[in-house]
Design a protein around this motif. Structure first.
Motif, PDB file in Angstrom:
ATOM      1  N   VAL A  33       0.801  -1.337  -0.120  1.00 30.10           N
ATOM      2  CA  VAL A  33       0.045  -0.115  -0.128  1.00 30.10           C
ATOM      3  C   VAL A  33       0.874   1.174  -0.001  1.00 30.10           C
ATOM      4  CG1 VAL A  33      -1.934   1.104   1.204  1.00 30.10           C
ATOM      5  CG2 VAL A  33      -1.863  -1.035   1.016  1.00 30.10           C
ATOM      6  N   VAL A  34       0.546   2.133  -0.926  1.00 28.67           N
ATOM      7  CA  VAL A  34       1.406   3.354  -1.082  1.00 28.67           C
ATOM      8  C   VAL A  34       0.428   4.623  -0.847  1.00 28.67           C
ATOM      9  CG1 VAL A  34       3.241   2.384  -2.433  1.00 28.67           C
ATOM     10  CG2 VAL A  34       1.130   3.386  -3.431  1.00 28.67           C
ATOM     11  N   GLU A  35      -0.754   4.322  -0.961  1.00 26.98           N
ATOM     12  CA  GLU A  35      -1.883   5.388  -0.716  1.00 26.98           C
ATOM     13  C   GLU A  35      -3.071   4.804  -0.036  1.00 26.98           C
ATOM     14  OE1 GLU A  35      -2.866   8.689   0.449  1.00 26.98           O
ATOM     15  OE2 GLU A  35      -1.306   8.892  -0.819  1.00 26.98           O
ATOM     16  N   ALA A  40     -11.112   4.929   3.092  1.00 27.39           N
ATOM     17  CA  ALA A  40     -10.907   3.462   3.259  1.00 27.39           C
ATOM     18  C   ALA A  40     -10.586   3.604   4.757  1.00 27.39           C
ATOM     19  CB  ALA A  40      -9.484   3.381   2.578  1.00 27.39           C
ATOM     20  N   GLU A  41     -10.151   4.479   5.339  1.00 30.71           N
ATOM     21  CA  GLU A  41      -9.803   4.658   6.839  1.00 30.71           C
ATOM     22  C   GLU A  41     -11.458   4.518   7.689  1.00 30.71           C
ATOM     23  OE1 GLU A  41      -8.186   8.298   7.679  1.00 30.71           O
ATOM     24  OE2 GLU A  41      -6.000   7.345   7.808  1.00 30.71           O
ATOM     25  N   SER A  42     -12.222   5.127   7.065  1.00 30.14           N
ATOM     26  CA  SER A  42     -13.561   5.153   7.553  1.00 30.14           C
ATOM     27  C   SER A  42     -14.283   3.573   7.486  1.00 30.14           C
ATOM     28  CB  SER A  42     -14.591   6.065   6.879  1.00 30.14           C
ATOM     29  OG  SER A  42     -15.735   6.281   7.612  1.00 30.14           O
ATOM     30  N   LEU A  43     -14.007   3.313   6.311  1.00 29.22           N
ATOM     31  CA  LEU A  43     -14.933   2.046   6.075  1.00 29.22           C
ATOM     32  C   LEU A  43     -14.229   0.918   6.997  1.00 29.22           C
ATOM     33  CD1 LEU A  43     -15.246   1.843   2.037  1.00 29.22           C
ATOM     34  CD2 LEU A  43     -16.980   1.685   3.975  1.00 29.22           C
ATOM     35  N   LEU A  44     -12.874   0.861   6.821  1.00 30.67           N
ATOM     36  CA  LEU A  44     -12.488  -0.436   7.524  1.00 30.67           C
ATOM     37  C   LEU A  44     -11.756  -0.261   8.961  1.00 30.67           C
ATOM     38  CD1 LEU A  44     -10.499  -2.268   4.724  1.00 30.67           C
ATOM     39  CD2 LEU A  44     -12.766  -2.280   5.387  1.00 30.67           C
ATOM     40  N   GLY A  45     -11.829   1.087   9.377  1.00 33.24           N
ATOM     41  CA  GLY A  45     -11.087   1.620  10.617  1.00 33.24           C
ATOM     42  C   GLY A  45      -9.858   1.443  10.745  1.00 33.24           C
ATOM     43  N   ILE A  46      -8.943   1.303   9.603  1.00 33.20           N
ATOM     44  CA  ILE A  46      -7.752   1.390   9.604  1.00 33.20           C
ATOM     45  C   ILE A  46      -6.935   2.517   9.209  1.00 33.20           C
ATOM     46  CG2 ILE A  46      -5.634   0.006   8.557  1.00 33.20           C
ATOM     47  CD1 ILE A  46      -7.678  -2.430   8.232  1.00 33.20           C
ATOM     48  N   SER A  47      -6.039   3.207   9.951  1.00 30.63           N
ATOM     49  CA  SER A  47      -5.642   4.238   9.798  1.00 30.63           C
ATOM     50  C   SER A  47      -4.515   4.165   8.501  1.00 30.63           C
ATOM     51  CB  SER A  47      -5.000   4.939  10.943  1.00 30.63           C
ATOM     52  OG  SER A  47      -3.545   4.235  11.187  1.00 30.63           O
ATOM     53  N   THR A  88     -10.828  -4.391 -13.201  1.00 29.51           N
ATOM     54  CA  THR A  88     -11.454  -5.565 -12.818  1.00 29.51           C
ATOM     55  C   THR A  88     -12.137  -5.384 -11.334  1.00 29.51           C
ATOM     56  OG1 THR A  88     -11.275  -7.998 -12.727  1.00 29.51           O
ATOM     57  CG2 THR A  88      -9.617  -6.797 -11.897  1.00 29.51           C
ATOM     58  N   SER A  89     -13.026  -6.435 -10.972  1.00 27.81           N
ATOM     59  CA  SER A  89     -13.547  -6.251  -9.646  1.00 27.81           C
ATOM     60  C   SER A  89     -13.901  -7.412  -9.231  1.00 27.81           C
ATOM     61  CB  SER A  89     -14.752  -5.645  -9.710  1.00 27.81           C
ATOM     62  OG  SER A  89     -15.794  -5.947 -10.439  1.00 27.81           O
ATOM     63  N   SER A  90     -14.159  -7.504  -8.127  1.00 24.65           N
ATOM     64  CA  SER A  90     -14.479  -8.783  -7.132  1.00 24.65           C
ATOM     65  C   SER A  90     -15.530  -8.339  -5.925  1.00 24.65           C
ATOM     66  CB  SER A  90     -13.429  -9.535  -6.709  1.00 24.65           C
ATOM     67  OG  SER A  90     -13.703 -10.818  -5.926  1.00 24.65           O
ATOM     68  N   PRO A  91     -16.504  -9.138  -5.565  1.00 26.40           N
ATOM     69  CA  PRO A  91     -17.165  -8.876  -4.376  1.00 26.40           C
ATOM     70  C   PRO A  91     -16.484  -9.317  -3.195  1.00 26.40           C
ATOM     71  CG  PRO A  91     -18.429 -10.978  -5.401  1.00 26.40           C
ATOM     72  CD  PRO A  91     -17.339 -10.161  -6.421  1.00 26.40           C
ATOM     73  N   LEU A  92     -16.393  -8.858  -1.867  1.00 31.15           N
ATOM     74  CA  LEU A  92     -15.764  -9.474  -0.905  1.00 31.15           C
ATOM     75  C   LEU A  92     -16.817  -8.935   0.435  1.00 31.15           C
ATOM     76  CD1 LEU A  92     -12.129  -7.697  -1.451  1.00 31.15           C
ATOM     77  CD2 LEU A  92     -12.908  -9.942  -2.018  1.00 31.15           C
ATOM     78  N   VAL A  93     -16.104  -9.847   1.478  1.00 26.72           N
ATOM     79  CA  VAL A  93     -16.712  -9.529   2.894  1.00 26.72           C
ATOM     80  C   VAL A  93     -15.430  -9.068   3.725  1.00 26.72           C
ATOM     81  CG1 VAL A  93     -17.699 -10.365   5.136  1.00 26.72           C
ATOM     82  CG2 VAL A  93     -18.636 -11.277   2.668  1.00 26.72           C
ATOM     83  N   VAL A  94     -15.445  -8.101   4.268  1.00 26.63           N
ATOM     84  CA  VAL A  94     -14.305  -7.468   5.008  1.00 26.63           C
ATOM     85  C   VAL A  94     -14.605  -7.425   6.443  1.00 26.63           C
ATOM     86  CG1 VAL A  94     -13.286  -6.393   2.951  1.00 26.63           C
ATOM     87  CG2 VAL A  94     -14.915  -5.319   4.441  1.00 26.63           C
ATOM     88  N   ARG A  95     -13.610  -7.489   7.269  1.00 29.94           N
ATOM     89  CA  ARG A  95     -13.740  -7.176   8.822  1.00 29.94           C
ATOM     90  C   ARG A  95     -13.443  -5.897   9.055  1.00 29.94           C
ATOM     91  NH1 ARG A  95     -14.708 -11.771  11.719  1.00 29.94           N
ATOM     92  NH2 ARG A  95     -14.038 -13.804  10.500  1.00 29.94           N
ATOM     93  N   THR A  96     -14.396  -4.988   9.856  1.00 30.38           N
ATOM     94  CA  THR A  96     -14.259  -3.823  10.373  1.00 30.38           C
ATOM     95  C   THR A  96     -13.556  -3.564  11.613  1.00 30.38           C
ATOM     96  OG1 THR A  96     -16.217  -3.703  11.274  1.00 30.38           O
ATOM     97  CG2 THR A  96     -15.952  -2.866   8.967  1.00 30.38           C
ATOM     98  N   ARG A  97     -12.922  -2.549  12.150  1.00 30.60           N
ATOM     99  CA  ARG A  97     -12.125  -2.509  13.420  1.00 30.60           C
ATOM    100  C   ARG A  97     -13.138  -2.880  14.563  1.00 30.60           C
ATOM    101  NH1 ARG A  97      -7.623   0.217  14.992  1.00 30.60           N
ATOM    102  NH2 ARG A  97      -6.711  -0.614  12.911  1.00 30.60           N
TER     103      ARG A  97
END
Length: 749
Positions: A33-35, A40-47, A88-97
């Motif tokens: 990750v370079v940016e 993205a911070e708000s969605l996943l809770g990762i700074s 391209t794209s893909s559906p995902l299920v992600v874990r939040t903070r």
């Protein structure tokens, strides 16, 4: 991923205002990750500080609907970009903070070099998990109807269903052309019909269907007009913004077509659309595959019955072919041309009416031409007084054998949409039968100048209508064992060798090495005449053609002195020319191992399609025995043979895999292991080959070897591609470690 039905309890949605947020991030070539933006911070809770420098798959940690990891070093979404797709794209299920689960669509966009890398977008899914269950239920109902319905009805039902449940404005289905050369239009439902039917055939990499065929992966975009591979100008100008396409997979695992839907809006739930397309494509792909196979088999049977119905008569059979295609296509009449023969049949046309054949095509079809030299695009149309014409190529493994030109009167209506692919498969099946019967018909004198048509080695014994394999003939007019009877034998697979009248000639025995190089180049072009200037450029890159012309003629003279039986009045047998265009006459009776290898592989596939496993295995075994090494392996840096080298190597790997699979059917695991090991020598980065070999070793009780094979696979993937084995391969390893044999028993079955 999206095509999997949810198993067990579906993950809970994160109920918050995050649905309105989009997160953007960028990664470098190593997926670091370079940016990482505020969304993205708000969605996943990762700074941002936590994400920068980390591998994107560790930060995002995406799962599929069943909770299995999708993100990883061998990310399937990134794989599509490596194949050359712009997005391209893909559906995902992600874990939040906070521990919750959130459904998102991850879209990736390739960044130009330098510096390269990928731009990513995370968009929350717009629907709850109950919608997934509802979609699965209605899709299952459709899938149960597809096998029983007719081909066209199945396609139309699938498209109309997808338009209804996704809200798409339009949908289309394409089928793969015989030989996998391109995709042909089958059906359109919804709006913008002129835009979708503007082109009816795409080569791999052209248009959305061609890109899907090339990538073997789903393709989607929300910027349709900006995509460089959109070749239909009306589609680009239609106002449609989004497009989603997935491949249709047949029973053998090969792509048999594509299905896609398009939207006026950019805000599309790509995850849900991909999931629905994946579910629908499973049953539809099997239907398409079965229908086309049935169609080809029926065409072959009918053609053979016509040929053998009484005294064998090829002309009558060709007239039957033309009448059948005119009727299938709903045309008013037509003409049939054979390469090197010209017009051989007409039906339903006034005497004064003639097809407006273009000069380039006329050159292909004129009797003076000794070999097929091109492959025109199908379905080209020309309007003439009072009507219009379209034409269908007669394709065989050797290339273009002829064309059928169909005439439509004043109404100017072309074949029904669903008949495009069917007509090509019908024509190809009959053309292959024509090539298979050619040696026998030639001996009986019942052909129409068949001596100029490519020969095949399936012949029919006298008085029999049954086709049998006639040794290893390489396309010789006299039939029989071509290798034994050929005056000239050319070995292109492995070290290059010539055998002339039984005497081995190696390149070291020829004084001018470039004469041998010239022969190789002519062989690589497979009978297609090449201008003298082009050949000079290949022999002396960057040289002035005029200054090298005399040297070129010296090489031609030396080559002819070496291999020709003696030409009178410049009637050369092998190295021929038409003015300043030179070619190797592949119809000369010379045995060429590369052509024989390709023919045997094709024969094996035909036998498999008929369910004749014994003949299929015999053909594949002969093919792999011929494969002594790569095509012109002593020319490792030559561009003129690279494509053919890759094609033949892939064919050999495919033949070895098919042999291994046939051995596995009879539990002949030792032979299966032998074939798979050889396939891996040719293509060591094919993970599926490693998996098959692991299973075969496991089936013989050699678990330690199977585990070592997994370790070899992991090492090669890491060193060559920077990837780790797929989850399926890792799961197979766990099963091997847990049980002595695949059936769970403690003893060998």
């Amino acid at each position: 991923m999206g095509a999997d039905a949810p198993g067990g309890r579906a993950p809970a949605e994160k109920a918050s205002g995050s649905r309105e947020i989009e997160g953007w991030f960028a990664v470098d070539r190593d997926l670091r990750v370079v940016e990482w933006d505020e969304g993205a911070e708000s969605l996943l809770g990762i700074s941002r500080a936590e994400a920068l420098g980390q591998a994107c798959y560790q930060v995002v940690g995406g799962l599929d609907e069943r909770g299995r990891p999708v993100c990883g070093p061998n990310c399937p979404v990134h794989r599509a970009l490596r194949l050359g797709l712009p997005a391209t794209s893909s559906p995902l299920v992600v874990r939040t903070r906070d521990g919750g689960l959130l459904r998102v669509t991850c879209q990736l966009f390739a960044l130009p070099d330098p510096p390269g890398g990928t731009l990513g977008r995370l968009r929350p899914a717009a629907h709850r998990s109950s919608e997934v269950i509802h979609d699965l239920a209605v899709t299952s109902a459709l899938s149960s109807q597809v096998p029983a319905a007719s081909f066209q009805k199945s396609v139309d039902q699938a498209l109309n269903f997808l338009l209804r449940v996704t809200g798409a404005e339009a949908g289309e289905v394409w089928v793969v052309e015989p030989g996998g050369r391109s995709v042909v239009f089958v059906s359109h439902q919804g709006q913008f019909h002129p835009a979708f039917t503007q082109m009816t055939r795409f080569a791999p990499g052209e248009g959305f269907p061609g890109v899907t065929l090339l990538a073997r992966q789903p393709v989607c975009t929300d910027r349709l007009p900006e995509q460089p591979y959109v070749l239909r100008s009306r589609l680009r100008q239609s106002g449609l913004q989004s497009y989603v396409s997935v491949p249709l997979i047949g029973a053998s695992g090969k792509i048999v077509g594509t299905i896609g839907v398009s939207f006026l809006e950019r805000q599309v739930n790509f995850g849900r659309v991909l999931r629905l397309l994946g579910w629908v494509s499973s049953s539809l792909g099997l239907k398409v595959d079965a229908t086309l196979a049935e169609f080809r088999e029926s065409a072959r049977d009918q053609f053979n019955r016509v040929v053998f119905g009484g005294e064998p008569d090829l002309r009558r059979a060709l007239e039957w072919l033309l009448v059948e295609m005119v009727q299938l296509a709903g045309a008013d009449g037509g003409e049939l041309y054979l390469v090197g023969e010209g017009l051989v049949a007409r039906h339903g046309l006034a005497e004064a009416l003639a097809a407006p054949v273009e000069p380039a095509v006329k050159e292909l079809l004129q009797p003076a031409l000794p070999v097929p030299v091109g492959l025109p695009r199908s379905w080209q149309t020309r309007v003439s007084a009072g009507g219009a014409w379209c034409w269908i190529p007669l394709l065989a493994n050797e290339g273009l054998m002829g064309v059928v030109l169909l005439y439509y009167g004043g109404r100017k209506q072309f074949p029904p949409e669903g008949m495009f692919g069917a007509l090509e498969h019908f024509a190809a099946a009959v053309t292959e039968s024509l090539c298979l019967l050619r040696p026998w018909l030639t001996r009986r004198g019942s052909g129409v100048g068949l001596a100029r048509l490519p020969a095949r080695t399936l012949v029919s014994p006298e008085g029999s209508g049954t086709l049998v394999l006639a040794g290893t003939s390489g396309g010789h007019p006299n039939g029989g064992n071509g290798r034994a009877s050929a005056r000239l034998e050319v070995r292109c697979l492995g070290p290059f060798e010539l055998v002339i009248d039984g005497k081995l000639i190696t390149p070291a025995m020829v004084s001018r090495k470039k004469a041998v190089t010239l022969l190789k180049i002519l062989l690589a072009y497979n009978g297609r005449p090449q201008p003298k200037e082009a050949l000079i450029e290949l022999l002396w890159p960057g040289a002035d053609p005029e200054t090298k012309a005399s040297q070129f003629h010296v090489l031609v003279h030396e080559l002819r002195t070496l291999i020709e039986p003696g030409g009178r009045d410049q009637r050369w047998t092998y190295v021929c020319n038409d003015g300043d265009r030179y070619y190797f006459n592949i119809q000369s009776g010379a045995f060429i191992d590369a052509r024989e290898f390709a023919r045997l592989c094709e024969q094996g596939r035909w036998a498999e399609a008929r369910g004749d496993w014994e003949q299929a295995m015999a053909a594949y075994q002969q093919a792999v025995e011929l494969y002594r090494g790569d095509y012109f392996e002593d020319e490792p840096y030559a561009d003129w043979c690279w494509h053919e080298r890759e094609r033949l190597r892939e064919m050999c790997v495919d033949a070895l895999v098919r042999l291994a699979e046939m051995c596995a059917r009879t539990a002949n695991w030792e032979e299966a292991i032998r074939y798979l090991r050889r396939a891996l020598e040719l293509d060591p980065v094919r993970e599926d080959l490693h998996s098959k070999l692991m299973y075969a070793l496991w089936a013989t009780g050699r678990r330690a070897e199977a585990v070592r094979q997994y370790q070899t696979c992991a090492r090669i993937l890491s060193e060559k591609l920077g990837l780790s084995p797929l989850p399926e391969t890792q799961e197979l390893l766990q099963k091997i470690q847990a049980s002595p044999y695949p059936d769970g028993s403690d003893s060998r079955p």
